[in-house]
Design a protein around this motif. Sequence first.
Motif, PDB file in Angstrom:
ATOM      1  N   LEU A 175      29.233  58.501  47.932  1.00 15.93           N
ATOM      2  CA  LEU A 175      28.650  59.051  46.711  1.00 15.93           C
ATOM      3  C   LEU A 175      27.584  58.118  46.135  1.00 15.93           C
ATOM      4  O   LEU A 175      26.507  58.561  45.713  1.00 15.93           O
ATOM      5  N   VAL A 176      27.878  56.825  46.134  1.00 14.24           N
ATOM      6  CA  VAL A 176      26.919  55.870  45.568  1.00 14.24           C
ATOM      7  C   VAL A 176      25.710  55.717  46.481  1.00 14.24           C
ATOM      8  O   VAL A 176      24.579  55.577  46.006  1.00 14.24           O
ATOM      9  N   GLN A 177      25.924  55.776  47.776  1.00 20.62           N
ATOM     10  CA  GLN A 177      24.791  55.714  48.706  1.00 20.62           C
ATOM     11  C   GLN A 177      23.870  56.919  48.541  1.00 20.62           C
ATOM     12  O   GLN A 177      22.649  56.801  48.673  1.00 20.62           O
ATOM     13  N   GLU A 178      24.443  58.060  48.201  1.00 23.22           N
ATOM     14  CA  GLU A 178      23.635  59.261  48.002  1.00 23.22           C
ATOM     15  C   GLU A 178      22.918  59.245  46.668  1.00 23.22           C
ATOM     16  O   GLU A 178      21.814  59.805  46.549  1.00 23.22           O
ATOM     17  N   GLY A 179      23.508  58.592  45.642  1.00 27.50           N
ATOM     18  CA  GLY A 179      22.887  58.485  44.336  1.00 27.50           C
ATOM     19  C   GLY A 179      22.489  59.843  43.767  1.00 27.50           C
ATOM     20  O   GLY A 179      22.906  60.879  44.283  1.00 27.50           O
ATOM     21  N   PRO A 180      21.682  59.870  42.725  1.00 25.25           N
ATOM     22  CA  PRO A 180      21.180  58.720  41.960  1.00 25.25           C
ATOM     23  C   PRO A 180      22.120  58.344  40.807  1.00 25.25           C
ATOM     24  O   PRO A 180      23.035  59.088  40.484  1.00 25.25           O
ATOM     25  N   ARG A 181      21.880  57.167  40.212  1.00 27.77           N
ATOM     26  CA  ARG A 181      22.570  56.671  39.019  1.00 27.77           C
ATOM     27  C   ARG A 181      24.085  56.742  39.179  1.00 27.77           C
ATOM     28  O   ARG A 181      24.783  57.361  38.390  1.00 27.77           O
ATOM     29  N   ARG A 182      24.583  56.050  40.212  1.00 28.73           N
ATOM     30  CA  ARG A 182      26.014  56.008  40.467  1.00 28.73           C
ATOM     31  C   ARG A 182      26.453  54.571  40.698  1.00 28.73           C
ATOM     32  O   ARG A 182      25.658  53.722  41.103  1.00 28.73           O
ATOM     33  N   ALA A 183      27.730  54.315  40.448  1.00 26.73           N
ATOM     34  CA  ALA A 183      28.269  52.971  40.625  1.00 26.73           C
ATOM     35  C   ALA A 183      29.741  53.063  40.993  1.00 26.73           C
ATOM     36  O   ALA A 183      30.460  53.935  40.503  1.00 26.73           O
ATOM     37  N   LEU A 184      30.180  52.156  41.863  1.00 29.21           N
ATOM     38  CA  LEU A 184      31.569  52.103  42.316  1.00 29.21           C
ATOM     39  C   LEU A 184      32.085  50.682  42.178  1.00 29.21           C
ATOM     40  O   LEU A 184      31.394  49.721  42.517  1.00 29.21           O
ATOM     41  N   PHE A 185      33.300  50.538  41.701  1.00 23.99           N
ATOM     42  CA  PHE A 185      33.967  49.231  41.660  1.00 23.99           C
ATOM     43  C   PHE A 185      35.427  49.435  42.061  1.00 23.99           C
ATOM     44  O   PHE A 185      35.951  50.538  41.918  1.00 23.99           O
TER      45      PHE A 185
END
Length: 255
Positions: free
Chosen positions: A87-97
Amino acid sequence: MGVSWSRKLWACALGVLSLLPGACFAQAYQFYTHSVGDQVQALGQTLQGKPHGGKRAFHVEVVRVLMADLGHPDAIAVVPFARGLKLVQEGPRRALFNVIRTPGRESQFKWVGPLLVDSDWFYESSKSESPLRSQEQARGLPVCVANGTAYEELLSRQGFTRFERGVSYEACLRMLKAGRAALMASSEENFRGLLQATGLEQGEFRRTPVEAGSSPGYIAFSLDTPEAELQRWQRALERLRASPQWQQLYLRFHE
């Protein structure tokens, strides 16, 4: 009131932009986390760490404090780890921790952190007839790694070549018990959580004296994230780490 100002207020009201007192700033990011087990609880869109829940509870509360500091919406979604990376690789404006930062992942995301640095140890079945004593011995044994996680890359860089792959950390623990793998790497705190999640007994396993390495956990942002935005989050993290609140969060949620 001019048309442009009206539109700006309307965008803020819809939550498209992050709202701070008196102004509307950069667009909000969709935040994801993973592998939380029973360490968190959901209240609507708000994810909260349970007191003394452990590492995952601590991570969630740290990110929530950063969100409050930066005027970001308090909304975090839980997804499987591999799905979160995609999901974060596809973006935009995403973040994973929490994501371990490795050379193989370096160019795939933009990074803020670390949130916490854990020491990882090798675990084995208590029925093992040849208890692990050295990393040289470990290199000749099959190690279970969970799909999508960083352990295979980290261990490969240390000369490990024999891997068994599980769909999750919990699957690796069950494979260890069944004798389908000789070892798995985990932090002590995460291993306790795996025991709770699987219902397996602690006496069925033992932590070896051999350290597998360290796993510094970061917030991985999508590549479209501007450098100025990364700096805002990094500065907020550094302010928090330098404040008494950091230790308070650690004692309340991690311990």
